[in-house]
Design an enzyme around this catalytic site. Structure first.
Site, PDB file in Angstrom:
ATOM      1  N   ASP A  62       0.826  -1.200   0.000  1.00 49.12           N
ATOM      2  CA  ASP A  62       0.000   0.000   0.000  1.00 49.12           C
ATOM      3  C   ASP A  62       0.868   1.260   0.000  1.00 49.12           C
ATOM      4  O   ASP A  62       1.870   1.343   0.715  1.00 49.12           O
ATOM      5  CB  ASP A  62      -0.901   0.017   1.235  1.00 49.12           C
ATOM      6  CG  ASP A  62      -1.731  -1.261   1.378  1.00 49.12           C
ATOM      7  OD1 ASP A  62      -1.302  -2.314   0.855  1.00 49.12           O
ATOM      8  OD2 ASP A  62      -2.779  -1.211   2.025  1.00 49.12           O
ATOM      9  N   HIS A  64      -0.705   4.783  -0.224  1.00 57.42           N
ATOM     10  CA  HIS A  64      -1.464   5.789   0.513  1.00 57.42           C
ATOM     11  C   HIS A  64      -0.945   7.222   0.373  1.00 57.42           C
ATOM     12  O   HIS A  64      -0.580   7.879   1.345  1.00 57.42           O
ATOM     13  CB  HIS A  64      -1.543   5.412   1.990  1.00 57.42           C
ATOM     14  CG  HIS A  64      -2.605   4.395   2.287  1.00 57.42           C
ATOM     15  ND1 HIS A  64      -3.926   4.572   1.916  1.00 57.42           N
ATOM     16  CD2 HIS A  64      -2.555   3.189   2.899  1.00 57.42           C
ATOM     17  CE1 HIS A  64      -4.639   3.522   2.292  1.00 57.42           C
ATOM     18  NE2 HIS A  64      -3.833   2.662   2.878  1.00 57.42           N
ATOM     19  N   HIS A 135      -9.565   1.354  -0.444  1.00 58.34           N
ATOM     20  CA  HIS A 135      -9.642   2.810  -0.488  1.00 58.34           C
ATOM     21  C   HIS A 135      -9.969   3.325  -1.891  1.00 58.34           C
ATOM     22  O   HIS A 135     -10.578   4.392  -2.021  1.00 58.34           O
ATOM     23  CB  HIS A 135      -8.354   3.426   0.055  1.00 58.34           C
ATOM     24  CG  HIS A 135      -8.255   3.299   1.543  1.00 58.34           C
ATOM     25  ND1 HIS A 135      -8.663   4.285   2.403  1.00 58.34           N
ATOM     26  CD2 HIS A 135      -7.828   2.276   2.328  1.00 58.34           C
ATOM     27  CE1 HIS A 135      -8.473   3.899   3.655  1.00 58.34           C
ATOM     28  NE2 HIS A 135      -7.973   2.667   3.636  1.00 58.34           N
ATOM     29  N   HIS A 234      -5.930  -7.484  -2.770  1.00 57.70           N
ATOM     30  CA  HIS A 234      -5.648  -6.505  -1.722  1.00 57.70           C
ATOM     31  C   HIS A 234      -5.925  -7.061  -0.332  1.00 57.70           C
ATOM     32  O   HIS A 234      -5.073  -7.002   0.552  1.00 57.70           O
ATOM     33  CB  HIS A 234      -6.471  -5.234  -1.928  1.00 57.70           C
ATOM     34  CG  HIS A 234      -6.193  -4.186  -0.892  1.00 57.70           C
ATOM     35  ND1 HIS A 234      -4.996  -3.501  -0.833  1.00 57.70           N
ATOM     36  CD2 HIS A 234      -6.946  -3.720   0.148  1.00 57.70           C
ATOM     37  CE1 HIS A 234      -5.019  -2.656   0.189  1.00 57.70           C
ATOM     38  NE2 HIS A 234      -6.186  -2.768   0.800  1.00 57.70           N
TER      39      HIS A 234
END
Length: 395
Positions: A62, A64, A135, A234
């Site tokens: 990830d 982010h 997300h 994921h």
């Protein structure tokens, strides 16, 4: 010499002008030029779910919204030059397991960077494959719980440049009237601080189903892919997902992002046992190895599952004899600001961790298996609910 037609600048050159405006907006937003003309006009093609085993396979967790740390990870893996931002991975195949969005302020630049690296990797005979995280799904649905103030400001500026580009195109009558991505979006959001309104509007416009950024970038993601003998997802896969069909899931999610399936994501993308939310193979030191074996047995030729989603404070690790590999190290400053690490798989069998941790030999460290008898004294894994979040307050 014959005089030029007074209509030459617009009537005879609409596509050239449109391409110039698109390139101008791209550079204003991301600082990047693309090696193909007019990238906004071509939606991502339908992608395969299975890929043959490459000689070198790299997996990245990830990101982010942290461009600096993401570039460190890409450079560590030998995939990109952190200064030129060019692909250096040659024929390497790399998989990024989702969660590019939220918790940081570099989300748009990361989307642009990954997109250009995909193009360059393909030209070099390699590949950069990206998959959806929870997300990405949340943002397409308009769930902005984990958006930062910097992230909203980034999208506000994107919205301003998009409007500039629309205005430029409207000056030329030879160009078809461009679609306004803000159409139908409220201009105010009662209960939310006014300073965030334009950022929220722009984020909705960009990322909702059929939005310009979701179509251009997120539609090029898959939800689960198989590369050689590894399946990447994921959160995690369950038997019901395999029975439903990975190819079917990938196509349906893409259709949803392209605006063909309504506002809500498919049901298998929502809830704790969704492909992007599942944690039973990545959260904590115990893992239901029997369940995992049953899932993997349903995918011919696959021997391991590689996942992100759950931060591993001890770094990349494996359980169930390395049949479940967890690669989210929380590298973003918006998460736990972990040291970048990437997983490398060579020849299908040789697994190693390439790490920025100076305490480890970058070329010799093997994937550590988290064994139950060693659990005493180890810190518990940080779950998403325990992370420090920067949200848009309703006050």
């Amino acid at each position: 010499m014959e005089a030029l037609s007074p209509d030459l600048t617009c009537t005879n050159l609409p596509l050239h002008l449109s391409s110039f405006v698109d390139a101008f907006v791209d550079f204003a937003v991301s600082g990047l030029f693309f090696p193909i003309p007019n990238p906004n006009r071509d939606p991502a093609p339908s992608l395969p779910t299975r890929y043959p085993a490459p000689s070198r396979l790299v997996a990245i967790g990830d990101l982010h919204g942290d461009l600096r740390k993401s570039l460190q990870a890409l450079s560590l893996a030998g995939l990109a030059d952190p200064f030129s931002l060019r692909w250096t991975g040659g024929t390497t195949v790399a998989v990024q397991v989702g969660d590019v969005l939220d918790r940081g302020g570099d989300e748009i630049r990361l989307l642009y960077l990954l997109h250009r690296l995909k193009i360059e990797a393909a030209r070099a005979g390699g590949a950069l494959l990206t998959i959806h995280g929870n997300h990405e799904v949340m943002n397409v649905e308009g769930d902005f719980r984990y958006v930062t103030g910097a992230g909203l400001e980034d999208f506000r500026l994107w919205g301003r440049w998009i409007r500039v580009g629309l205005s430029m195109k409207r000056l030329c009558h030879g160009i078809a009237n461009p679609v306004d991505p803000f159409k139908g979006i409220p201009k105010s959001f009662p209960g939310i601080k006014k300073q965030y309104w334009e950022g929220i509007r722009a984020r909705i416009a960009a990322l909702r189903p059929s939005g310009p950024l979701s179509c251009r970038f997120l539609s090029g993601n898959q939800t689960a892919i198989v590369v050689g003998d590894s399946v990447f997802v994921h959160g995690g896969l369950l038997q019901k997902h395999i029975e439903y069909g990975l190819e079917r899931i990938n196509q349906e999610v893409r259709d949803w992002i392209m605006g063909m399936k309504g506002k809500r994501s498919p049901r298998y993308m929502r809830g704790p046992d969704a492909l992007v939310w599942e944690r039973r193979f990545s959260d904590g030191l115990k893992c239901d190895c029997q369940l995992l074996e049953g899932v993997l047995a349903m995918i011919p030729g696959v021997r391991r599952m590689v996942m992100g989603h759950t931060i591993q404070e001890q770094g990349i690790n494996g359980v169930c004899d390395a049949r479940a590999i967890r690669i989210d190290v929380g590298l973003s400053k918006g998460c736990s600001n972990g040291l970048p690490e990437v997983l490398e798989i060579s020849g299908g069998w040789d697994l190693r961790v390439i790490t920025a941790n100076a305490l480890h030999d970058l070329r010799k460290r093997k994937v550590p298996a988290v064994r139950e008898e060693k659990k005493e004294g180890l810190a518990l894994l940080v779950t998403e609910s325990r992370l420090k979040e920067v949200e848009v307050n309703a006050s």
